[in-house]
Design an enzyme around this catalytic site. Structure first.
Site: not given
Ligand code: NDP
Length: 281
Positions: A53, A97, A120
């Site tokens: 990322k 995460q 997200d």
């Protein structure tokens, strides 16, 4: 028949180039989009995802902030960090995460992220907006699947769409995106009876189960578009999808490979959401 291979790497290059131009323009106007990624613990796979990322951010000019916290980090410490990031005007997107260690509540953590920075699209405010038809962000993996589907020219409208898997991050939002485009959507899961009969109806089949080569040729309608979200590590170290690609490619119209299909698109959609978040803030 040989299927069209839906190359997520190539499509990502094109979309990331567009994002890079947008970011350059934003920087000229005084704003550089920023993404903070937080990892708790030292799971090797998660570390790879986080580093990928970062690299992707750098490619398009997004500033990346990384936070590596120890496995034993207390929930309050993580929540305090999120408050700090929520208040930091150089951070436009926050990603924690998953999975988190057992002693930390994922729900609490997700709900502590400012919805405007929830790139997200996991916060209930954003999933709610997705359900009611006014989303700010689209969840990255399903959005990536929809971009790949566009390459085929096959529109979900009026089509039988089957999603195998009902997780909050892939299966459920995927079903919503297909429904938004007027597909007739069925969601299958581990309690589904006669799965093969269900999957065989699909003009568009999306698979997010987490079992290597789970969908075999006899489960797919000839001519279907097959989107394989699965990422499974085989004993030989190779990555495999949930679909038996070798055999299914001969009967499908279009299919995503693993690796190089949905995976790169997920990160690309994350970058896109970060740019959107920066524009909105
Ligand atoms: P989850 O484990 O959260 O969900 C798996 C789903 O599959 C569940 O809904 C489960 O049903 C269903 N399932 C399990 N066994 C069967 C079965 N025998 N028949 C039918 N359905 C079954 O996984 P995720 O959704 O998080 O991820 C799925 C896969 O996608 C994984 O391989 C993951 O690594 C990958 N992934 C890839 C991403 C990418 O960027 N390419 C991003 C996210 C995930 P039930 O609900 O009944 O238990």
């Amino acid at each position: 028949m040989s299927a069209m291979i839906l190359n997520g790497k190539d499509l990502s290059v094109i979309i990331r180039e567009q994002l890079k131009n947008e970011v350059e323009q934003m920087v000229k106007e005084g704003v550089r989009p920023g993404l903070a990624v937080v990892l708790v613990g030292d799971d090797p796979a998660s570390k790879i995802y986080v580093n990928n990322k970062k690299k992707a951010c750098e490619q398009v000019g997004i500033q990346s902030f990384q936070y590596f916290l120890e496995e034993s980090t207390k929930e309050e410490v993580l929540l305090d960090l999120i408050v700090e990031l929520n208040n930091d005007s150089s951070v436009h997107g926050i990603l924690v995460q998953l999975p988190l260690p057992d002693h930390i509540s994922e729900k609490k953590v997700i709900e502590s992220i400012d919805p405007k920075k929830d790139v997200d699209c996991f916060h209930p405010m954003n999933t709610g907006k997705l359900f009611t038809g006014s989303p700010v962000f689209l969840p990255c993996t399903p959005a990536g699947c929809m971009e790949l589907l566009k390459l085929t020219g096959v529109k979900p409208e009026g089509k039988e769409c089957v999603v195998v898997g009902r997780s909050n991050i892939v299966g459920k939002p995927m079903a919503v995106l297909l429904l938004r485009e007027n597909g007739t959507v069925t969601v299958a899961h581990s309690r589904t009876k006669n799965l093969k009969e269900v999957t065989k109806r699909a003009d568009i089949l999306v698979v997010a189960v987490g079992k290597a080569h789970f969908i075999t040729e006899d489960m797919v309608k000839p001519g279907a578009v097959v989107l394989d979200v699965g990422m499974n590590r085989l004993d030989n170290g190779k990555l495999a999808g949930d679909v038996d690609f070798e055999n299914v490619q001969h009967i499908a119209t279009a299919i995503t490979p693993v690796p190089g299909g949905v995976g790169p698109m997920t990160i690309t959609m994350l970058l896109k959401n970060t740019v959107t978040a920066a524009k909105n803030q």
